[in-house]
Design a protein around this motif. Sequence first.
Motif, short mmCIF file in Angstrom:
data_model
loop_
_atom_site.label_atom_id
_atom_site.label_comp_id
_atom_site.label_asym_id
_atom_site.label_seq_id
_atom_site.Cartn_x
_atom_site.Cartn_y
_atom_site.Cartn_z
N GLN A 1 0.83 -1.20 0.00
CA GLN A 1 0.00 0.00 0.00
C GLN A 1 0.87 1.26 0.00
O GLN A 1 0.58 2.22 -0.71
N ALA A 2 1.94 1.27 0.79
CA ALA A 2 2.85 2.42 0.79
C ALA A 2 3.46 2.61 -0.59
O ALA A 2 3.57 3.74 -1.09
N ALA A 3 3.84 1.51 -1.24
CA ALA A 3 4.42 1.58 -2.59
C ALA A 3 3.39 2.08 -3.59
O ALA A 3 3.70 2.89 -4.46
N LYS A 4 2.14 1.62 -3.47
CA LYS A 4 1.07 2.08 -4.36
C LYS A 4 0.88 3.59 -4.22
O LYS A 4 0.76 4.30 -5.21
N ARG A 5 0.89 4.06 -3.01
CA ARG A 5 0.73 5.51 -2.77
C ARG A 5 1.92 6.29 -3.33
O ARG A 5 1.74 7.41 -3.83
N ALA A 6 3.12 5.71 -3.26
CA ALA A 6 4.30 6.37 -3.84
C ALA A 6 4.16 6.46 -5.36
O ALA A 6 4.48 7.49 -5.96
N LEU A 7 3.66 5.39 -5.98
CA LEU A 7 3.44 5.42 -7.43
C LEU A 7 2.38 6.45 -7.80
O LEU A 7 2.53 7.19 -8.76
N GLN A 8 1.30 6.48 -7.05
CA GLN A 8 0.25 7.45 -7.32
C GLN A 8 0.77 8.87 -7.15
O GLN A 8 0.43 9.76 -7.93
N GLU B 1 2.57 9.91 -27.40
CA GLU B 1 2.09 10.76 -28.49
C GLU B 1 3.16 11.75 -28.93
O GLU B 1 3.31 12.04 -30.11
N LEU B 2 3.93 12.25 -27.98
CA LEU B 2 4.98 13.21 -28.29
C LEU B 2 6.01 12.63 -29.27
O LEU B 2 6.47 13.32 -30.17
N PHE B 3 6.31 11.33 -29.11
CA PHE B 3 7.30 10.69 -29.97
C PHE B 3 6.66 9.88 -31.10
O PHE B 3 7.37 9.23 -31.87
N GLY B 4 5.34 9.91 -31.21
CA GLY B 4 4.66 9.20 -32.28
C GLY B 4 4.57 7.70 -32.10
O GLY B 4 4.47 6.95 -33.07
N PHE B 5 4.60 7.24 -30.84
CA PHE B 5 4.49 5.81 -30.54
C PHE B 5 3.11 5.49 -29.97
O PHE B 5 2.48 6.35 -29.34
N PRO B 6 2.66 4.26 -30.12
CA PRO B 6 1.45 3.85 -29.39
C PRO B 6 1.79 3.74 -27.90
O PRO B 6 2.94 3.47 -27.54
N LYS B 7 0.80 3.94 -27.04
CA LYS B 7 1.03 3.88 -25.60
C LYS B 7 1.58 2.52 -25.16
O LYS B 7 2.33 2.42 -24.19
N GLU B 8 1.21 1.48 -25.88
CA GLU B 8 1.67 0.13 -25.54
C GLU B 8 3.18 -0.03 -25.73
O GLU B 8 3.78 -0.96 -25.20
N ALA B 9 3.81 0.88 -26.48
CA ALA B 9 5.25 0.80 -26.74
C ALA B 9 6.09 1.36 -25.59
O ALA B 9 7.31 1.21 -25.57
N MET B 10 5.42 2.00 -24.62
CA MET B 10 6.16 2.56 -23.48
C MET B 10 6.78 1.44 -22.66
O MET B 10 6.11 0.47 -22.31
N LEU B 11 8.05 1.58 -22.36
CA LEU B 11 8.75 0.66 -21.47
C LEU B 11 8.83 1.36 -20.11
O LEU B 11 9.53 2.37 -19.97
N VAL B 12 8.07 0.88 -19.15
CA VAL B 12 7.96 1.54 -17.85
C VAL B 12 8.68 0.70 -16.81
O VAL B 12 8.27 -0.43 -16.51
N ASP B 13 9.78 1.24 -16.29
CA ASP B 13 10.56 0.57 -15.25
C ASP B 13 10.29 1.26 -13.93
O ASP B 13 10.50 2.47 -13.80
N VAL B 14 9.81 0.48 -12.97
CA VAL B 14 9.44 1.00 -11.65
C VAL B 14 10.38 0.41 -10.61
O VAL B 14 10.57 -0.81 -10.58
N GLU B 15 10.95 1.27 -9.79
CA GLU B 15 11.75 0.80 -8.66
C GLU B 15 11.12 1.31 -7.39
O GLU B 15 10.87 2.51 -7.24
N ILE B 16 10.83 0.39 -6.48
CA ILE B 16 10.23 0.70 -5.19
C ILE B 16 11.27 0.43 -4.12
O ILE B 16 11.86 -0.65 -4.09
N ALA B 17 11.47 1.39 -3.23
CA ALA B 17 12.43 1.22 -2.14
C ALA B 17 11.68 1.23 -0.81
O ALA B 17 10.99 2.21 -0.49
#
Length: 116
Positions: free
Chosen positions: A23-30, A42-58
């Motif tokens: 829950q603390a990590a979820k709140r940090a992401l939010q 959209e800025l780079f002309g890619f579909p949203k599915e092409a985003m590579l999202v790397d999340v690090e939680i400490a």
Amino acid sequence: MPKTRVLTEFGMGTSLRRQDYTQAAKRALQDALWHNSINMAELFGFPKEAMLVDVEIAVQQPDQVDTTALSDIFPYGQITVTATHGGLDIPRPDGKPTVIANAAISVSFEMERADG
């Protein structure tokens, strides 16, 4: 094509009474996500599915974080969540700590760099 990072966001979240690291990590992401409306794909002309999202939680107890549940926060993109040691556990008089989580979100695309 190489993976090129185009955005990094940071956030902090807490679990004041339940010592719930997920829950603390979820709140940090939010915290990192909800304050922004950046349309990187959209800025780079890619579909949203092409985003590579790397999340690090400490957090102090990374093994207590449900990384799959955190992946579900993102409506699109290719999500990778890693929990690592960090954050803070703040002692309380009742012996149960307040949990503080830190989050770093990096958005990348597979694309050539403009500078070669």
